[in-house]
Design a protein around this motif. Structure first.
Motif, PDB file in Angstrom:
ATOM      1  N   ILE A   1      29.178  46.738  51.900  1.00  0.00           N
ATOM      2  CA  ILE A   1      29.075  47.080  50.623  1.00  0.00           C
ATOM      3  C   ILE A   1      28.251  45.726  50.161  1.00  0.00           C
ATOM      4  N   THR A   2      27.095  45.994  49.198  1.00  0.00           N
ATOM      5  CA  THR A   2      26.379  45.000  48.880  1.00  0.00           C
ATOM      6  C   THR A   2      27.221  43.917  47.978  1.00  0.00           C
ATOM      7  N   PRO A   3      26.726  42.749  48.194  1.00  0.00           N
ATOM      8  CA  PRO A   3      27.431  41.498  47.445  1.00  0.00           C
ATOM      9  C   PRO A   3      27.071  41.829  45.813  1.00  0.00           C
ATOM     10  N   TRP A   4      26.122  42.470  45.398  1.00  0.00           N
ATOM     11  CA  TRP A   4      25.744  42.663  44.117  1.00  0.00           C
ATOM     12  C   TRP A   4      27.031  43.376  43.387  1.00  0.00           C
ATOM     13  N   LEU A   5      27.794  44.294  44.156  1.00  0.00           N
ATOM     14  CA  LEU A   5      29.050  44.905  43.925  1.00  0.00           C
ATOM     15  C   LEU A   5      30.134  43.930  44.017  1.00  0.00           C
ATOM     16  N   GLY A   6      30.075  43.627  45.395  1.00  0.00           N
ATOM     17  CA  GLY A   6      31.171  42.739  45.958  1.00  0.00           C
ATOM     18  C   GLY A   6      31.662  41.647  45.007  1.00  0.00           C
ATOM     19  N   MET A   7      30.566  41.028  44.179  1.00  0.00           N
ATOM     20  CA  MET A   7      30.706  40.023  43.532  1.00  0.00           C
ATOM     21  C   MET A   7      31.504  40.284  42.191  1.00  0.00           C
ATOM     22  N   TRP A   8      31.610  41.463  41.712  1.00  0.00           N
ATOM     23  CA  TRP A   8      32.190  41.721  40.608  1.00  0.00           C
ATOM     24  C   TRP A   8      33.586  42.413  40.945  1.00  0.00           C
ATOM     25  N   VAL A   9      33.911  42.716  42.260  1.00  0.00           N
ATOM     26  CA  VAL A   9      35.209  43.059  42.755  1.00  0.00           C
ATOM     27  C   VAL A   9      35.946  41.453  42.925  1.00  0.00           C
ATOM     28  N   GLY A  10      35.259  40.434  43.673  1.00  0.00           N
ATOM     29  CA  GLY A  10      35.876  39.097  43.811  1.00  0.00           C
ATOM     30  C   GLY A  10      35.703  38.611  42.411  1.00  0.00           C
ATOM     31  N   GLY A  11      35.095  38.727  41.246  1.00  0.00           N
ATOM     32  CA  GLY A  11      35.430  38.338  40.024  1.00  0.00           C
ATOM     33  C   GLY A  11      36.511  38.933  39.180  1.00  0.00           C
ATOM     34  N   ALA A  12      36.611  40.071  39.542  1.00  0.00           N
ATOM     35  CA  ALA A  12      37.888  40.876  39.125  1.00  0.00           C
ATOM     36  C   ALA A  12      39.053  40.284  39.708  1.00  0.00           C
ATOM     37  N   LEU A  13      39.213  40.017  40.799  1.00  0.00           N
ATOM     38  CA  LEU A  13      40.431  39.654  41.463  1.00  0.00           C
ATOM     39  C   LEU A  13      40.578  38.259  41.057  1.00  0.00           C
ATOM     40  N   ALA A  14      39.619  37.327  40.829  1.00  0.00           N
ATOM     41  CA  ALA A  14      39.843  36.050  40.561  1.00  0.00           C
ATOM     42  C   ALA A  14      40.192  36.046  38.789  1.00  0.00           C
ATOM     43  N   GLY A  15      39.839  36.844  38.120  1.00  0.00           N
ATOM     44  CA  GLY A  15      40.310  37.174  37.025  1.00  0.00           C
ATOM     45  C   GLY A  15      41.762  37.381  36.817  1.00  0.00           C
ATOM     46  N   VAL A  16      42.310  38.215  37.777  1.00  0.00           N
ATOM     47  CA  VAL A  16      43.848  38.576  37.517  1.00  0.00           C
ATOM     48  C   VAL A  16      44.430  37.309  38.153  1.00  0.00           C
ATOM     49  N   MET A  17      43.969  36.516  39.342  1.00  0.00           N
ATOM     50  CA  MET A  17      44.357  35.339  39.563  1.00  0.00           C
ATOM     51  C   MET A  17      44.494  34.460  38.523  1.00  0.00           C
ATOM     52  N   GLY A  18      43.312  34.064  37.576  1.00  0.00           N
ATOM     53  CA  GLY A  18      43.369  33.270  36.509  1.00  0.00           C
ATOM     54  C   GLY A  18      44.471  33.700  35.469  1.00  0.00           C
ATOM     55  N   LEU A  19      44.682  34.822  35.292  1.00  0.00           N
ATOM     56  CA  LEU A  19      45.726  35.355  34.429  1.00  0.00           C
ATOM     57  C   LEU A  19      46.836  35.026  34.818  1.00  0.00           C
ATOM     58  N   PHE A  20      47.268  35.274  36.325  1.00  0.00           N
ATOM     59  CA  PHE A  20      48.417  34.851  37.016  1.00  0.00           C
ATOM     60  C   PHE A  20      48.642  33.362  36.795  1.00  0.00           C
ATOM     61  N   VAL A  21      47.794  32.748  37.089  1.00  0.00           N
ATOM     62  CA  VAL A  21      47.769  31.273  37.170  1.00  0.00           C
ATOM     63  C   VAL A  21      47.985  30.574  35.660  1.00  0.00           C
ATOM     64  N   GLY A  22      47.227  31.109  35.103  1.00  0.00           N
ATOM     65  CA  GLY A  22      47.329  30.666  33.450  1.00  0.00           C
ATOM     66  C   GLY A  22      48.487  30.910  32.715  1.00  0.00           C
ATOM     67  N   TYR A  23      48.947  32.190  33.127  1.00  0.00           N
ATOM     68  CA  TYR A  23      50.062  32.472  32.131  1.00  0.00           C
ATOM     69  C   TYR A  23      51.303  31.717  32.888  1.00  0.00           C
ATOM     70  N   LEU A  24      51.388  31.746  34.228  1.00  0.00           N
ATOM     71  CA  LEU A  24      52.672  30.949  34.837  1.00  0.00           C
ATOM     72  C   LEU A  24      52.627  29.529  34.325  1.00  0.00           C
ATOM     73  N   CYS A  25      51.401  28.744  34.368  1.00  0.00           N
ATOM     74  CA  CYS A  25      51.451  27.574  34.012  1.00  0.00           C
ATOM     75  C   CYS A  25      51.714  27.190  32.460  1.00  0.00           C
ATOM     76  N   PHE A  26      50.950  27.937  31.568  1.00  0.00           N
ATOM     77  CA  PHE A  26      51.138  27.745  30.287  1.00  0.00           C
ATOM     78  C   PHE A  26      52.373  28.362  29.638  1.00  0.00           C
ATOM     79  N   ARG A  27      52.737  29.490  30.168  1.00  0.00           N
ATOM     80  CA  ARG A  27      54.030  29.683  29.641  1.00  0.00           C
ATOM     81  C   ARG A  27      55.266  28.863  29.770  1.00  0.00           C
ATOM     82  N   TYR A  28      55.178  28.290  30.855  1.00  0.00           N
ATOM     83  CA  TYR A  28      56.268  27.038  31.245  1.00  0.00           C
ATOM     84  C   TYR A  28      55.675  25.778  30.666  1.00  0.00           C
ATOM     85  N   GLY A  29      54.896  25.738  29.975  1.00  0.00           N
ATOM     86  CA  GLY A  29      54.261  24.430  29.181  1.00  0.00           C
ATOM     87  C   GLY A  29      53.715  23.282  29.960  1.00  0.00           C
ATOM     88  N   LEU A  30      53.122  23.679  31.108  1.00  0.00           N
ATOM     89  CA  LEU A  30      52.622  22.731  32.137  1.00  0.00           C
ATOM     90  C   LEU A  30      51.298  22.071  31.363  1.00  0.00           C
TER      91      LEU A  30
END
Lengths: 330, 292
Positions: free
Chosen positions: A81-110
């Motif tokens: 699969i071309t990286p032109w497409l793959g980069m958006w898949v990676g971006g989406a996964l990282a976005g989910v990770m960013g949501l997870f990390v951000g929510y977890l940390c900020f929810r508990y007031g770190l």
């Protein structure tokens, strides 16, 4: 005030012109330096949205860079699969990770060092997970298969093609970052950074805006990770998830000026060429030279100009302006 | 991996011994962090420097590894106060993020200076203690690790006693509780900070000498031990000595038992997992009831 603004737009136009035409007259080596300047400027701009605007300093942004690099490379090398497409898949996964990390940390007031420590721990955990995951190459990492001069696969003969890809990405990131800071969302982020309790009292949903900044920053960083993999054609757990990349991502934002649109760009523009050239001159005999330089500059900046290069510039400009106003009064 | 009671017992012993060293590495960080509210991100690199000093004294100078404490501890004390005076004192009142970035910068400098001077090679000192192993029932006990454990416990205890019982120790604790009130009762907070930083660094000198018979040194060795120290300090509760000891043992056991049960180096993920969970749900640690 007016002429100054005019001057800076002329300056901007000149810089853009030089940036656009660089591959036409520069040799491969200088194009490489241009690629590195743009890549680190891009990453620093991405980091700055969470670290600078929202004031939440992640020391583990390589987590997102690694997700981007591994996702697109895996999709490309294993499934074609071309990286032109793959980069958006990676971006989406990282976005989910960013949501997870951000929510977890900020929810508990770190905050402050505690948030920084969690991000380091997450990135380090990712290093060990990737090292032990044989499906994605384990400790050996993954190579990006060379398919010839194939722009549709984000692969180019020579460095010029890569240069234009990262130039477009960097300009887009700067535009996005400028757009954010001029909107309500941007002001809310700055309010959170300056005084979270006050922001909350004024009705800013601080958790929400911090998590949003985390998602945007993570996604942008992951896109940069894909570029990194395509450009260097090889990734391993340490060089994309490790502490080294984490620090290099934030370094230029800190040195250039945290929380400003141009700080990260200026930081990379000033420091990357010096570092790359010193690396070229000193070569293998002195392999840590550029990092040594980065460390020294970082310490000096923190001691003598904690607001970075842009902060110093603003201060000097303010002083000159004050003096002019005084002399006008007199 | 085949599970056996012997293997688990072996992992338990190794884990406890390792935990002692983790605890010693962490008490210095805990002291500095607790007193000055500064997270020293170059902590592991101080240890790395000390390990190189110990290594060269043993290998080139022919010193007994444990005698090198006489050099490593004072040397680290001096390096510590030198770095504190020149770089950390000026930013004591700056935002915490500037302090983090400054110490990260210091760690980069130290790591890469080590790379320049000592090259990237992984060095191991083969001393007489390295082979001092004996059987305890079905498990092997490494003599050098046992000595390191005892030495760590003793050093930590001495430090604890110093902080609890001596006038200077009380001054350090007072300054950590309330900077202004300490000044009011006539404590020289400036000198107290300097001393705390020096002692925190010197404890790493001791740790390095204790570790050199059984642990390798390299320019990046500080990275791992630095992270372990943050984990242990947070888990044990900031500034708490008994906490650091218990947390050191927990992490030592996690690492070694994890390594015998999980494939590859996945045990490390477990360690970071514990760290993240503690930071999120009990950032004051298991022993730090009041502070956050």
């Amino acid at each position: 005030m007016k002429p100054l603004l005019k001057n800076s737009s002329i300056l901007l136009a000149v810089i853009l012109l030089v940036a656009l035409t660089l591959p036409l007259y520069a040799g491969e080596y200088y194009i490489h330096i241009g690629v590195m300047v743009l890549f680190y400027a891009y990453m620093a701009v991405a980091w700055n949205i969470l670290g600078g605007y929202a004031g939440q300093h992640s020391l583990g942004h390589s987590l997102f860079m690694g997700i981007g690099a591994y996702t697109s490379t895996y999709l490309f090398s294993v499934m074609g699969i071309t990286p032109w497409l793959g980069m958006w898949v990676g971006g989406a996964l990282a976005g989910v990770m960013g949501l997870f990390v951000g929510y977890l940390c900020f929810r508990y007031g770190l905050k402050g060092p505690y948030f920084a420590l969690v991000t380091i721990a997450l990135a380090e955990a990712a290093v060990y997970i990737a090292t032990n995951a044989e499906g994605i190459g384990g400790a050996q990492g993954l190579s990006v298969a060379w398919t010839g001069n194939a722009p549709e696969m984000m692969q180019f003969n020579g460095k010029g093609g890569y240069y234009y890809v990262i130039l477009v990405m960097t300009v887009a990131a700067i535009v996005l970052s400028t757009w954010i800071i001029r909107r309500r969302f941007g002001y809310q982020l700055l309010a959170v950074r300056e005084n979270e309790d006050a922001a909350e009292a004024l009705g800013v949903d601080t958790l929400r805006v911090k998590v949003q900044a985390s998602i945007i920053s993570a996604m942008l960083t992951a896109l940069g990770g894909t570029f990194f993999a395509q450009y260097f054609t090889y990734i391993n757990p340490r060089n994309v998830f490790g502490e080294g990349p984490s620090i290099q991502i934030l370094l230029f934002a800190i040195i250039g000026g945290l929380g400003t649109v141009w700080g990260p760009v200026v930081g990379a523009l000033v420091l990357v060429p010096v570092a790359e050239l010193s690396r070229g001159w000193l070569g293998g005999s002195f392999s840590g030279a550029h990092i040594l330089l980065y460390g020294t500059v970082m310490v000096l900046v923190m001691l003598f100009m904690p607001n970075g290069i842009v902060g110093l510039y603003e201060k000097i400009r303010q002083r000159i302006q004050n003096r002019n106003e005084k002399s006008e009064v007199a | 991996m085949v599970f056996s009671p012997e293997l688990l017992l072996q992992a338990l012993i190794t884990g406890v011994l390792l935990g002692g060293i983790f605890a010693l590495i962490s008490v210095g960080l805990s002291l500095i962090w607790g007193v000055m509210r500064i997270v020293n991100f170059a902590h592991g690199e101080f240890l790395m420097i000390a390990m190189y000093i110990a290594y060269y004294l043993v290998v080139k100078g022919g010193w007994d590894p444990y005698l090198t404490i006489l050099i490593t501890a004072p040397a680290l004390f001096l390096i510590g106060i030198l770095i504190f005076q020149t770089t950390i004192r000026p930013i004591l009142k700056d935002p915490s993020m500037n302090q983090i970035m400054l110490t990260v910068g210091l760690s980069l400098i130290m790591q890469n200076l080590a790379l320049v001077f000592f090259k990237a090679d992984v060095l191991t000192a083969n001393t007489t203690y390295t082979r001092l192993n004996f059987m305890l029932g079905p498990v092997v006990v490494r003599g050098s690790q046992l000595i390191a454990f005892a030495g760590s416990a003793l050093t930590a205890f001495l430090l604890y006693w110093f902080l609890q019982k001596t006038e200077t120790g009380r001054a350090i604790r007072a300054a950590s509780l309330n900077r202004d009130a300490a000044t009011l009762v006539g404590i020289n907070v400036r000198n107290t900070y300097l001393l705390a930083f020096g002692i925190g660094s010197a404890s790493l000198g001791v740790a390095a000498s204790l570790m050199i018979p059984f642990y390798y040194t390299s320019p990046t060795v500080g990275l791992f031990f630095g992270l372990i120290a943050y984990v242990v300090v947070v888990l044990g509760g900031l500034g708490s000595f008994p906490g650091a000891l218990v947390a050191g043992l927990i992490i030592g056991l996690t690492e070694s038992v994890g390594a015998s049960l999980l494939p590859g180096s996945l045990a490390r993920v477990l360690t970071f997992g514990i760290f993240i969970v503690v930071l999120l749900f009990k950032p004051q640690g298991i022993f730090g009831g009041k502070q956050k």
